[in-house]
Design an enzyme around this catalytic site. Structure first.
Site, mmCIF file in Angstrom:
data_model
loop_
_atom_site.group_PDB
_atom_site.id
_atom_site.type_symbol
_atom_site.label_atom_id
_atom_site.label_comp_id
_atom_site.label_asym_id
_atom_site.label_seq_id
_atom_site.Cartn_x
_atom_site.Cartn_y
_atom_site.Cartn_z
ATOM 1 N N GLN A 172 1.036 -4.489 22.842
ATOM 2 C CA GLN A 172 -0.040 -5.270 21.487
ATOM 3 C C GLN A 172 1.266 -6.667 20.523
ATOM 4 O OE1 GLN A 172 -1.311 -2.486 19.293
ATOM 5 N NE2 GLN A 172 -1.463 -3.999 17.643
ATOM 6 N N VAL A 180 7.069 5.013 22.807
ATOM 7 C CA VAL A 180 5.647 6.101 23.325
ATOM 8 C C VAL A 180 5.049 5.143 24.136
ATOM 9 C CG1 VAL A 180 3.926 7.484 22.546
ATOM 10 C CG2 VAL A 180 5.608 6.690 20.624
ATOM 11 N N HIS A 216 -0.671 7.560 7.973
ATOM 12 C CA HIS A 216 0.205 5.923 8.769
ATOM 13 C C HIS A 216 1.714 6.058 7.856
ATOM 14 C CE1 HIS A 216 0.663 1.994 9.963
ATOM 15 N NE2 HIS A 216 2.261 2.271 8.446
ATOM 16 N N GLU A 217 2.101 6.816 6.652
ATOM 17 C CA GLU A 217 3.228 6.391 6.217
ATOM 18 C C GLU A 217 3.915 8.065 6.452
ATOM 19 O OE1 GLU A 217 4.513 3.986 5.059
ATOM 20 O OE2 GLU A 217 2.754 2.835 4.521
ATOM 21 N N ASP A 244 -8.610 1.319 6.649
ATOM 22 C CA ASP A 244 -8.980 2.779 7.028
ATOM 23 C C ASP A 244 -10.196 3.058 7.542
ATOM 24 O OD1 ASP A 244 -6.909 2.705 5.416
ATOM 25 O OD2 ASP A 244 -7.943 4.567 3.699
ATOM 26 N N HIS A 265 5.567 1.647 14.310
ATOM 27 C CA HIS A 265 4.324 0.958 14.108
ATOM 28 C C HIS A 265 4.131 0.607 15.832
ATOM 29 C CE1 HIS A 265 5.490 -0.930 10.622
ATOM 30 N NE2 HIS A 265 4.676 -0.219 9.846
ATOM 31 N N LEU A 272 0.889 -1.400 0.135
ATOM 32 C CA LEU A 272 0.066 -0.234 0.138
ATOM 33 C C LEU A 272 0.747 1.547 0.090
ATOM 34 C CD1 LEU A 272 -2.812 -0.790 2.336
ATOM 35 C CD2 LEU A 272 -3.037 0.235 -0.089
#
Length: 442
Positions: free
Chosen positions: A198, A192, A167-168, A231, A177, A127
């Site tokens: 996760q 962060v 995102h990019e 999205d 990520h 993508l």
């Protein structure tokens, strides 16, 4: 270097590299992506309301706005869009071929001045991808598949809401990520603190809570832009991510211009104001600039000019001291003034700043420009040396002028102050801007 405040506005160039006509996406599709980015990075996207209540307090405005560049690297006007037809049917990430004309793509614009976005057909179902801060300038920017770019045209569900670019560009401003890229090990980190640990990326649209890595009861923050969900199911950055973004903008991503939010001048008054202006200088000699704001009020026809001083602008652009009361410029005249301005300089060389106020009068529609000088501002902001008579700028022209301004500088470098006056004429509804220089004030 001090930390940025307010909003950073970043010029973007979109390089459309196309092999089929469908890949030559429209200007409207490009603009739809710009609109998405400005909503997502300013936290004005409507779907942010879907963030679970437990994380609502973490949602943050990244204070970034993007716009299609209006000037190219050579100083020429541009739409901020380049279009390159290529013989390449699809581009891989390896080697960055889309980022060079020599390999069938398009060369970047200078990375220290523009965010380069390439839109093309990517191979292998990819993508998009991005370069983190610190990489080579000749490959800096992000690449997006045309069918995942924007919200119209070739954009295809489930990647038709423009979030691939969000995102990019998150990567471009140094976000990792959210799962830390450790392959389900539960030991990775995105550096962060306020994003939950996760196990791996999420796809599709998970149901809250989605538990992994013993992160219950709330589970994965799968609606974060830095996950891999559809999205329609990503709609937030956290405060910790924003702090990381801002650190990148203060350092390796030192690009664009930073603007404060609008700051209201307190205690304003008036109706149907007819012009205004602003000037800045250190009036009280304490080493901090002071702000002078000026406006022309229009009470039932007869105009009056006023200025106020906001003391001690801090490094964030806020008036940290107090404001003076409005100070009326004496002897004002005119009705339905068509613009005005204010400037400050030590005109007579006595070490004290002097004020120049300017206005465009509109007697019976035929405009005239006038200026007056208020001599010797004291440290309280008062004119102590009296005001000159109104001096008419000779040879004025125009009718129903639409605004004006004034500035002071030694244009011809002879040691004397020169006056620059500006006005916007309105001949038959079509505006034109003009300036004139008056050499050697007083």
């Amino acid at each position: 270097m001090p930390a940025r405040v307010g909003i950073t506005r970043i010029p973007v160039v979109v390089h459309v590299v196309w092999n089929t006509q469908a890949q030559n996406i429209s200007d409207a599709q490009i603009q739809s992506q710009i609109d998405v980015l400005n909503r997502d990075f300013r936290k004005t996207n409507p779907d942010v309301a879907q963030v679970p209540q437990v994380w609502q307090s973490l949602v943050a405005d990244a204070r970034i706005e993007v716009f299609l560049a209006t000037t190219d690297p050579n100083g020429n006007p541009t739409t901020g869009i380049t279009r390159t037809q290529t013989q390449t049917t699809s581009f891989s990430q390896e080697g960055n071929p889309v980022k060079s004309a020599a390999t069938g793509g398009a060369d970047p614009w200078p990375a220290d001045r523009y965010l380069n976005i390439w839109v093309c057909q990517l191979s292998g179902g990819l993508l998009g991808y991005a370069q983190f801060p610190g990489g080579p300038a000749q490959t800096d920017g992000v690449v997006i598949r045309h069918s995942g770019f924007g919200t119209t045209g070739t954009a295809a569900a489930p990647f038709d809401r423009g979030r691939t670019a969000t995102h990019e560009i998150g990567h471009w401003v140094n976000l990792f990520h959210i799962w830390g890229d450790d392959g389900t090990g539960c030991n990775g980190t995105d550096e962060v603190a306020d994003t939950p640990n996760q196990a791996d990326e999420n796809y599709g649209c998970p149901t809250f809570p989605s538990i992994s890595c013993n992160n219950g009861p709330n589970g994965d923050m799968f609606m974060n832009y830095m996950d891999y969900t559809d999205d329609a199911c990503m709609y937030m950055f956290t405060a910790g991510q924003v702090a990381r973004i801002q650190a990148a903008l203060d350092g390796p991503r030192s690009i664009g211009t930073s603007w404060t939010d609008p700051i209201q001048v307190p205690g304003w008054f008036g109706s149907e104001d007819q012009g205004g202006g602003v000037a800045i200088t250190d009036i009280n000699g304490n080493g901090r600039p002071d702000l002078i704001v000026f406006h022309i009020d229009n009470p039932p026809g007869a105009n009056h000019g006023y200025y106020r001083i906001g003391w001690n602008l801090d490094t964030n652009g806020n008036v940290s001291g107090s404001w003076t009361d409005p100070i009326q410029v004496p002897g004002w005249f005119g009705s339905e003034d068509q613009g005005g301005g204010i400037a400050v300089a030590d005109i007579n060389g006595n070490g004290r700043p002097d004020l120049v106020v300017f206005h465009i009068d509109n007697p019976r529609g035929d405009n005239h420009g006038y200026y007056r000088v208020g001599w010797n501002l004291d440290t309280n902001g008062n004119v102590t040396g009296g005001w000159s008579n109104a001096v008419q700028v000779p040879g004025w022209f125009g009718w129903e002028n639409q605004g004006g301004g004034v500035a002071i500088a030694d244009v011809n470098a002879n040691g004397r102050s020169d006056l620059i006056v500006f006005h916007i004429d309105n001949p038959s509804g079509e505006n034109h801007g003009y300036y004139r220089v008056g050499f050697d004030l007083f």
